[in-house]
Design a protein around this motif. Structure first.
Motif, short mmCIF file in Angstrom:
data_model
loop_
_atom_site.label_atom_id
_atom_site.label_comp_id
_atom_site.label_asym_id
_atom_site.label_seq_id
_atom_site.Cartn_x
_atom_site.Cartn_y
_atom_site.Cartn_z
N HIS A 54 1.24 -40.90 -16.19
CA HIS A 54 2.44 -41.41 -15.52
C HIS A 54 2.19 -42.87 -15.17
O HIS A 54 1.08 -43.38 -15.39
CB HIS A 54 2.71 -40.60 -14.23
N ASP B 238 2.92 -45.53 -11.74
CA ASP B 238 3.28 -45.33 -10.33
C ASP B 238 4.65 -45.90 -9.98
O ASP B 238 5.01 -47.01 -10.38
CB ASP B 238 2.21 -45.94 -9.43
N HIS C 240 -1.38 -43.91 -16.62
CA HIS C 240 -2.70 -43.48 -16.15
C HIS C 240 -2.64 -42.03 -15.72
O HIS C 240 -1.57 -41.49 -15.44
CB HIS C 240 -3.20 -44.37 -15.00
N ARG D 21 -6.00 -45.84 -1.29
CA ARG D 21 -5.03 -46.36 -2.28
C ARG D 21 -4.01 -47.27 -1.60
O ARG D 21 -3.47 -46.95 -0.54
CB ARG D 21 -4.30 -45.19 -2.93
FE LIG Z 1 -0.69 -42.64 -10.14
#
Ligand SMILES: [Fe+2]
Length: 300
Positions: A104, A106, A259, A274
């Protein structure tokens, strides 16, 4: 400040040595890192020792941080940091354990998608826990002329989730949302062939992950085409597998990559911080909100 860049693979990715993100970087150094980032698509800055504040300050150089819709695992010191972790405290998870274990890109389910995702590696598992990256510039460049012509101008419909998984309890499903979180997630469209907002190069965009249909095309035909493109776009020759070391700060270019996380043993501790930064909103191209919300019809 001259940094030493070493390629991660023959095709893309670079490690920048000699960068200390814990201290303010000069404008020239930041510009050099920014150029390297868009050239390499994946940039690793090893041996970092970061506070939440310094980490967020660095990320802001690349775009405005956008906290994830999953809001229960935000770092207590800074909500722009999402805790990815399989650790538990008092029997409760402290972070998101199995995030994004399918190809996918982000925030493709948002009108203004993610420019860069940054992961700061705190704790590395003994096995697993890598990230796979698939180069969508190369995947587009290698398409036949007939396929490039077929998909030129097509616009995909996105919403939060993983097209390939029906059950939200699967470990490879998108992380489940609460009803309140789902209500914030509208239908969004993006071109299948998208010009990178910084480099201007064409790339396949989000053909795997949150793309569920194509505007003006019957669903079965659209999904078959998206599946065909996704199978092509994630072939081994486009993929680099990145392993993390403690202290690595890894950042990737969401407009030119797909990714996928890889699963870890739930009892093998792993923790990452993250931050996701969005594209500046002027980078929008052919983005259109189809509906204000379709929470009632969502299954994930
Ligand atoms: Fe992701």
């Amino acid at each position: 400040m001259p940094f030493d860049f070493a390629p991660l693979s023959a095709r893309f990715g670079a490690e920048a040595r000699g960068v200390d993100v814990s201290r303010p970087l000069s404008e020239a150094a930041l510009a050099e890192l920014e150029a390297a980032f868009f050239r390499a698509q994946v940039l690793v800055l090893p041996r970092q020792s970061l506070t939440p504040a310094r980490y967020v300050a660095f990320a802001r150089r690349f775009g405005p941080p956008e906290p994830h819709v999953i809001d229960q695992f935000r770092h207590p010191d800074d909500p722009n940091i999402l805790l990815l972790s399989n650790r538990k405290r008092d029997g409760q998870p402290i972070g998101l354990a199995d995030a994004g274990t399918y190809f996918h890109t982000d925030y493709s389910y948002l009108a203004v998608p993610a420019r860069a995702t940054l992961l700061y590696s705190i704790e590395v598992p003994k096995a697993g826990g890598q990230t796979l990256f698939a180069n969508q510039y190369a995947a587009y460049d290698d398409l036949s002329a007939a396929m490039r012509q077929r998909i030129a101008g097509l616009v995909a419909v996105h919403h939060y989730g993983n097209r390939k998984v029906d059950s939200e309890t699967s470990r490879i499903a998108a992380s489940p949302l609460t009803a309140e979180q789902k209500a914030k997630m509208p239908l969004i469209t993006h071109p299948i062939v998208r010009r990178h907002p910084v480099t201007g190069r064409k790339a396949l965009y989000a053909v795997s992950g949150s793309s569920y249909g194509i505007v003006g095309m019957p669903d079965d035909e659209a999904v078959a085409l998206l599946d065909e493109l996704a199978a092509h776009a994630t072939r081994p020759q486009y993929v680099y597998r990145l392993s993390y070391r403690v202290g690595d700060l890894v950042m990737w270019d969401n407009a030119s990559l797909l990714h996928s996380a890889t699963l870890t043993d739930p009892d093998d501790p792993r923790t990452l911080w993250r931050i996701t930064v969005k594209e500046p909103s002027h980078a929008l191209d052919a983005v259109e909100v189809l509906a204000s919300s379709f929470a009632g019809s969502m299954t994930m």
